[in-house]
Design an enzyme around this catalytic site. Sequence first.
Site, PDB file in Angstrom:
ATOM      1  N   MET A 189     -66.237 -10.162 -85.803  1.00 62.21           N
ATOM      2  CA  MET A 189     -64.179  -9.425 -86.405  1.00 62.21           C
ATOM      3  C   MET A 189     -63.905  -8.979 -87.529  1.00 62.21           C
ATOM      4  O   MET A 189     -64.155  -9.699 -88.189  1.00 62.21           O
ATOM      5  CB  MET A 189     -63.750 -10.793 -85.773  1.00 62.21           C
ATOM      6  CG  MET A 189     -64.014 -11.931 -85.264  1.00 62.21           C
ATOM      7  SD  MET A 189     -62.910 -12.995 -85.016  1.00 62.21           S
ATOM      8  CE  MET A 189     -63.887 -13.905 -82.767  1.00 62.21           C
ATOM      9  N   ASP A 215     -67.103 -15.213 -72.018  1.00 63.64           N
ATOM     10  CA  ASP A 215     -66.851 -15.140 -73.341  1.00 63.64           C
ATOM     11  C   ASP A 215     -64.710 -15.907 -72.960  1.00 63.64           C
ATOM     12  O   ASP A 215     -64.513 -15.685 -72.979  1.00 63.64           O
ATOM     13  CB  ASP A 215     -67.017 -14.388 -73.774  1.00 63.64           C
ATOM     14  CG  ASP A 215     -67.357 -14.549 -75.318  1.00 63.64           C
ATOM     15  OD1 ASP A 215     -67.388 -13.605 -76.647  1.00 63.64           O
ATOM     16  OD2 ASP A 215     -67.144 -15.792 -76.072  1.00 63.64           O
ATOM     17  N   GLY A 216     -65.405 -17.293 -73.369  1.00 61.26           N
ATOM     18  CA  GLY A 216     -63.792 -18.041 -74.087  1.00 61.26           C
ATOM     19  C   GLY A 216     -63.598 -18.990 -72.889  1.00 61.26           C
ATOM     20  O   GLY A 216     -63.438 -19.117 -72.441  1.00 61.26           O
ATOM     21  N   GLY A 217     -63.250 -20.500 -73.715  1.00 64.11           N
ATOM     22  CA  GLY A 217     -63.187 -21.384 -72.541  1.00 64.11           C
ATOM     23  C   GLY A 217     -64.143 -22.155 -72.273  1.00 64.11           C
ATOM     24  O   GLY A 217     -63.482 -22.906 -71.073  1.00 64.11           O
ATOM     25  N   HIS A 222     -71.544  -9.232 -80.411  1.00 67.85           N
ATOM     26  CA  HIS A 222     -69.704  -9.095 -79.900  1.00 67.85           C
ATOM     27  C   HIS A 222     -68.965  -8.298 -80.766  1.00 67.85           C
ATOM     28  O   HIS A 222     -68.823  -9.334 -82.080  1.00 67.85           O
ATOM     29  CB  HIS A 222     -69.430 -10.672 -79.269  1.00 67.85           C
ATOM     30  CG  HIS A 222     -68.444 -10.109 -78.637  1.00 67.85           C
ATOM     31  ND1 HIS A 222     -67.639 -11.344 -78.472  1.00 67.85           N
ATOM     32  CD2 HIS A 222     -67.224  -8.814 -78.189  1.00 67.85           C
ATOM     33  CE1 HIS A 222     -66.239 -10.598 -77.951  1.00 67.85           C
ATOM     34  NE2 HIS A 222     -66.565  -9.532 -77.872  1.00 67.85           N
ATOM     35  N   ASP A 264     -70.323 -13.422 -83.098  1.00 63.77           N
ATOM     36  CA  ASP A 264     -68.597 -13.447 -83.345  1.00 63.77           C
ATOM     37  C   ASP A 264     -68.781 -11.945 -84.550  1.00 63.77           C
ATOM     38  O   ASP A 264     -68.029 -12.901 -85.477  1.00 63.77           O
ATOM     39  CB  ASP A 264     -67.832 -13.656 -82.871  1.00 63.77           C
ATOM     40  CG  ASP A 264     -68.110 -14.214 -81.115  1.00 63.77           C
ATOM     41  OD1 ASP A 264     -67.983 -15.297 -81.548  1.00 63.77           O
ATOM     42  OD2 ASP A 264     -68.149 -13.165 -80.858  1.00 63.77           O
ATOM     43  N   SER A 270     -72.412 -19.110 -79.478  1.00 61.10           N
ATOM     44  CA  SER A 270     -71.110 -18.959 -80.470  1.00 61.10           C
ATOM     45  C   SER A 270     -71.285 -19.362 -81.976  1.00 61.10           C
ATOM     46  O   SER A 270     -70.397 -20.252 -81.518  1.00 61.10           O
ATOM     47  CB  SER A 270     -69.702 -18.490 -79.972  1.00 61.10           C
ATOM     48  OG  SER A 270     -69.238 -17.937 -80.975  1.00 61.10           O
ATOM     49  N   GLY A 278     -68.817 -21.534 -76.824  1.00 61.91           N
ATOM     50  CA  GLY A 278     -69.144 -21.945 -78.859  1.00 61.91           C
ATOM     51  C   GLY A 278     -67.987 -23.496 -79.244  1.00 61.91           C
ATOM     52  O   GLY A 278     -69.022 -24.353 -79.374  1.00 61.91           O
ATOM     53  N   MET A 315     -64.040 -10.895 -71.101  1.00 61.83           N
ATOM     54  CA  MET A 315     -63.294 -12.306 -72.028  1.00 61.83           C
ATOM     55  C   MET A 315     -62.739 -12.614 -71.643  1.00 61.83           C
ATOM     56  O   MET A 315     -61.436 -12.609 -70.630  1.00 61.83           O
ATOM     57  CB  MET A 315     -62.176 -11.799 -73.578  1.00 61.83           C
ATOM     58  CG  MET A 315     -63.855 -10.879 -74.899  1.00 61.83           C
ATOM     59  SD  MET A 315     -64.477 -11.709 -75.021  1.00 61.83           S
ATOM     60  CE  MET A 315     -63.319 -13.071 -75.614  1.00 61.83           C
ATOM     61  N   HIS A 328     -75.205 -15.924 -79.894  1.00 67.25           N
ATOM     62  CA  HIS A 328     -74.381 -15.012 -79.433  1.00 67.25           C
ATOM     63  C   HIS A 328     -73.078 -15.077 -81.354  1.00 67.25           C
ATOM     64  O   HIS A 328     -72.360 -15.553 -80.962  1.00 67.25           O
ATOM     65  CB  HIS A 328     -73.243 -15.782 -79.068  1.00 67.25           C
ATOM     66  CG  HIS A 328     -71.700 -14.128 -78.142  1.00 67.25           C
ATOM     67  ND1 HIS A 328     -72.177 -13.453 -77.480  1.00 67.25           N
ATOM     68  CD2 HIS A 328     -70.283 -14.614 -79.051  1.00 67.25           C
ATOM     69  CE1 HIS A 328     -70.600 -12.772 -77.501  1.00 67.25           C
ATOM     70  NE2 HIS A 328     -69.109 -13.882 -78.470  1.00 67.25           N
ATOM     71  N   MET A 356     -65.989  -7.297 -81.970  1.00 66.90           N
ATOM     72  CA  MET A 356     -64.847  -6.872 -82.286  1.00 66.90           C
ATOM     73  C   MET A 356     -63.250  -6.716 -83.347  1.00 66.90           C
ATOM     74  O   MET A 356     -63.072  -7.241 -83.877  1.00 66.90           O
ATOM     75  CB  MET A 356     -63.856  -8.997 -82.068  1.00 66.90           C
ATOM     76  CG  MET A 356     -64.804  -8.913 -80.488  1.00 66.90           C
ATOM     77  SD  MET A 356     -64.383 -10.950 -80.628  1.00 66.90           S
ATOM     78  CE  MET A 356     -65.626 -11.503 -81.563  1.00 66.90           C
TER      79      MET A 356
HETATM   80  C1  DX5 Z   1     -63.540 -15.123 -79.233  1.00 70.77           C
HETATM   81  C2  DX5 Z   1     -65.205 -14.907 -79.604  1.00 70.77           C
HETATM   82  C3  DX5 Z   1     -66.173 -16.277 -78.561  1.00 70.77           C
HETATM   83  C4  DX5 Z   1     -65.604 -17.321 -78.627  1.00 70.77           C
HETATM   84  C5  DX5 Z   1     -66.292 -18.356 -78.358  1.00 70.77           C
HETATM   85  O1  DX5 Z   1     -62.907 -13.970 -79.349  1.00 70.77           O
HETATM   86  O2  DX5 Z   1     -65.691 -13.728 -78.896  1.00 70.77           O
HETATM   87  O3  DX5 Z   1     -67.107 -15.819 -78.459  1.00 70.77           O
HETATM   88  O4  DX5 Z   1     -66.505 -17.618 -80.524  1.00 70.77           O
HETATM   89  O5  DX5 Z   1     -65.574 -19.302 -78.410  1.00 70.77           O
HETATM   90  P1  DX5 Z   1     -65.320 -21.236 -77.282  1.00 70.77           P
HETATM   91  O6  DX5 Z   1     -66.221 -21.248 -76.290  1.00 70.77           O
HETATM   92  O7  DX5 Z   1     -64.825 -22.173 -77.652  1.00 70.77           O
HETATM   93  O8  DX5 Z   1     -63.941 -20.634 -76.978  1.00 70.77           O
HETATM   94 ZN    ZN Z   2     -68.204 -13.391 -78.372  1.00 69.29          ZN
END
Ligand code: DX5
Ligand code: ZN
Length: 244
Positions: free
Chosen positions: A62, A200-202, A91, A60, A33, A222, A162, A58, A93
């Site tokens: 926002m 996606d996330g962590g 993605h 993001d 990401s 990310g 997520m 990826h 958001m």
């Molecule tokens: C959060 C994003 C993710 C994020 C992931 O809203 O959608 O794609 O960038 O970042 P990490 O891998 O650091 O959690």
């Molecule tokens: Zn994302």
Amino acid sequence: MKQTLVNHTEFIAFITDICYYKHMNNEIYIAPSILSADFSNMRSSLETIERAAADWVHLDVMDGSFVPNLTFGPKFVKDLRPFSPKVFDVHLMVDHPETMINAFIDAGSDYITFHMEAAVHAHRIIQQIKNAGCKAGISIVPSTPVSALREILQYVDLVLVMTVNPGFGGQKLITGSLGKITELKSIREKNSYDFLISVDGGINRQTAPSVVEAGADILVSGSAFFNAEDPSEEVKILKGNIPV
Ligand code: DX5
Ligand code: ZN
């Protein structure tokens, strides 16, 4: 444009065949990401993704309303497009995703994923994405159950689970969301659907094994990827190809 679209559509079909082949052969895809990349030098971040032999990019998007953060719009994606051959996994958001779909398609997105929580007419938006020759993804935040997707799973190419509350990178994976991955996998098998499951996330070398075990096809990463000493080694570790 027609010629480009035909090539682009053929390209997507080709990529989809590979994805499907890899997915059917339990290969894990890594989608770094760029939210965690250096925005002042994004071209070199794309080169890092290329050198690391990651699979997708990826992106993001926002809007500061659907999530409490603001990133970039379609022009940013369009400007990056010529500098990476990878699948652009966008993605969204954002609130009212239907107002932005065409601009992101024209910018060169390959997959466009929007949030179920932001779209009353999700079925119509999926058709809007697919009719333009793009792959359609749907995403749910940690507090939304898989059952909210029941009516549209047959239409989507990807489900993005997520495992953090969206808006920021570097957060801790919410383990309570892992059950959704397994639930989606069994719904897919029971109904012979063929959507990919992306998480996606962590995602990092500690959490990746349980996410893959639960049934993920694609790992979005990310901070673990862009903060890694050696991103290509990180990709291999996340894929489970080398021990931690
Ligand atoms: C959060 C994003 C993710 C994020 C992931 O809203 O959608 O794609 O960038 O970042 P990490 O891998 O650091 O959690
Ligand atoms: Zn994302």
